[in-house]
Design a protein around this motif. Structure first.
Motif, short mmCIF file in Angstrom:
data_model
loop_
_atom_site.label_atom_id
_atom_site.label_comp_id
_atom_site.label_asym_id
_atom_site.label_seq_id
_atom_site.Cartn_x
_atom_site.Cartn_y
_atom_site.Cartn_z
N PRO A 79 43.16 47.29 26.48
CA PRO A 79 42.01 47.55 27.26
C PRO A 79 41.90 46.80 28.79
O PRO A 79 42.36 45.83 27.68
CB PRO A 79 40.66 47.91 26.48
N ILE A 80 41.70 47.47 29.40
CA ILE A 80 41.56 45.47 30.87
C ILE A 80 41.09 44.11 30.42
O ILE A 80 41.57 43.32 30.85
CB ILE A 80 41.21 46.47 32.43
N ALA A 81 39.67 45.11 30.31
CA ALA A 81 38.72 43.99 29.74
C ALA A 81 39.37 42.32 28.90
O ALA A 81 39.53 41.17 28.61
CB ALA A 81 37.13 45.23 29.15
N LEU A 82 40.07 43.43 27.80
CA LEU A 82 40.62 42.30 26.47
C LEU A 82 42.13 41.42 27.03
O LEU A 82 42.39 40.42 27.00
CB LEU A 82 41.45 43.09 25.23
N LEU A 83 43.48 42.54 28.23
CA LEU A 83 43.38 41.43 28.70
C LEU A 83 43.37 40.56 29.48
O LEU A 83 43.44 39.59 29.74
CB LEU A 83 44.03 42.33 29.54
N LEU A 84 42.04 40.44 30.44
CA LEU A 84 41.61 39.67 31.08
C LEU A 84 41.05 38.23 30.21
O LEU A 84 41.59 37.98 30.58
CB LEU A 84 40.27 40.46 31.89
N PHE A 100 46.49 37.92 34.61
CA PHE A 100 45.94 38.55 35.51
C PHE A 100 46.64 39.77 36.56
O PHE A 100 46.07 40.92 36.99
CB PHE A 100 44.82 37.53 36.75
N ARG A 101 47.65 39.53 37.09
CA ARG A 101 48.38 40.28 37.72
C ARG A 101 49.33 41.47 36.73
O ARG A 101 48.31 42.83 37.53
CB ARG A 101 50.02 39.48 38.39
N GLN A 102 49.05 41.43 35.75
CA GLN A 102 49.53 42.70 35.17
C GLN A 102 47.67 43.35 34.91
O GLN A 102 48.27 44.77 34.66
CB GLN A 102 49.77 42.43 33.98
N ALA A 103 47.31 42.41 34.74
CA ALA A 103 45.88 43.64 34.52
C ALA A 103 45.41 44.48 35.91
O ALA A 103 45.04 45.58 36.07
CB ALA A 103 44.49 42.56 34.02
N GLY A 104 45.78 44.04 37.11
CA GLY A 104 45.34 44.18 38.43
C GLY A 104 46.14 45.01 38.64
O GLY A 104 46.23 46.43 39.65
N ASP A 105 47.96 45.54 38.37
CA ASP A 105 49.09 46.38 38.70
C ASP A 105 48.33 47.68 37.62
O ASP A 105 48.59 48.94 37.99
CB ASP A 105 50.06 46.43 38.40
N VAL A 106 48.13 47.26 36.63
CA VAL A 106 47.73 49.11 35.50
C VAL A 106 46.11 49.53 36.09
O VAL A 106 45.60 50.00 35.81
CB VAL A 106 47.62 48.27 34.37
N SER A 107 45.44 48.74 36.01
CA SER A 107 44.38 49.16 36.80
C SER A 107 44.17 50.10 38.00
O SER A 107 43.62 50.73 38.08
CB SER A 107 42.95 48.55 37.00
N ILE A 129 38.52 49.94 38.80
CA ILE A 129 38.43 48.87 40.48
C ILE A 129 37.42 48.04 39.96
O ILE A 129 38.18 46.79 40.64
CB ILE A 129 36.96 49.82 41.12
N GLU A 130 36.20 48.05 39.52
CA GLU A 130 35.53 46.37 39.21
C GLU A 130 37.23 45.14 38.71
O GLU A 130 36.37 44.15 39.11
CB GLU A 130 34.53 46.54 38.06
N LEU A 131 37.39 45.62 36.94
CA LEU A 131 38.00 45.16 36.68
C LEU A 131 39.61 44.65 37.69
O LEU A 131 39.72 43.36 37.33
CB LEU A 131 38.62 45.34 35.23
N GLY A 132 40.04 45.29 37.75
CA GLY A 132 41.24 45.17 38.81
C GLY A 132 41.41 44.53 39.85
O GLY A 132 41.84 42.94 39.91
#
Length: 218
Positions: A79-84, A100-107, A129-132
């Motif tokens: 999940p994005i939250a865990l990646l962050l 962080f870049r990976q989390a943004g890209d995937v989001s 949108i929020e997490l990315g």
């Protein structure tokens, strides 16, 4: 506000099939689509940012690249939250930037390219949108070069707009089935999305603000 829609007799022939376009130069192809979407949606972006979006689409043509891998090369669907969280706890700044870049890209890719399929998920477009956007902002804060700081800062600031840009590219490159249209209708009914309304109208479904929710045959 509830909404309703009416369906006009504009159904495709049962024998018709979506055409397949082979793209030999994906960068040029996606660049044209991105620039067209910018123009229609009146989105302004730095050339570097437009180039980043083009490369993002090309990189994720293989969907398993959406996911990170462990030390043995196995795919990790985090999940994005865990990646962050993993990025925040990383000991090195460079590791943080990468995660962080990976989390943004995937989001960004998920919220844009698969936006319609998120209507029945536990997390919606707003979550990505929020997490990315936050992920890209954290990349910008850790970037050493001014150009990169500006790039990721723009991705963070205009994240929602870029999501809509990628959603339009998805509309142009992905044939819509009846199930897809149902999900798009649910998205429009719930959010009033102008993009969703446009897709429905192109399919012969006239959206009508107000009134009882439902679909009326015309």
């Amino acid at each position: 506000m509830s909404r309703k829609a009416s369906v006009k007799s504009k159904a495709a022939s049962p024998a018709s099939k979506p055409s397949l376009t082979l793209v030999s130069e994906p960068d040029a192809y996606f660049h044209e689509l991105i620039q067209s979407a910018f123009g229609r949606q009146k989105v302004e972006a730095q050339p570097e940012t437009a180039f980043y979006l083009v490369k993002l689409l090309g990189r994720f043509l293989t969907t398993d690249r959406l996911y990170s891998r462990d030390a043995e090369g196995h795919v990790k669907e985090e999940p994005i939250a865990l990646l962050l969280k993993e990025a925040i706890e990383a000991p090195q700044v460079e590791q943080q930037r990468v995660l962080f870049r990976q989390a943004g890209d995937v989001s960004l890719y998920t919220a844009g390219y698969f936006q319609d399929s998120l209507t029945r998920k536990l997390v919606d477009v707003g979550y990505y949108i929020e997490l990315g956007g936050k992920a890209y902002q954290l990349v910008a804060e850790r970037a050493e070069e001014r150009t990169l700081r500006g790039l990721y800062a723009e991705l963070a600031e205009k994240f929602a707009k870029f999501v809509d840009v990628l959603a339009e590219v998805s509309d142009l490159t992905t044939p819509k089935t009846e199930k897809d249209l149902l999900r798009i209708y649910e998205l429009w009914s719930r959010t009033g999305s102008e993009r969703a309304a446009k897709i429905l109208q192109q399919a012969g479904i006239t959206t009508v603000p107000g009134g009882k929710k439902g679909v009326q045959q015309s």
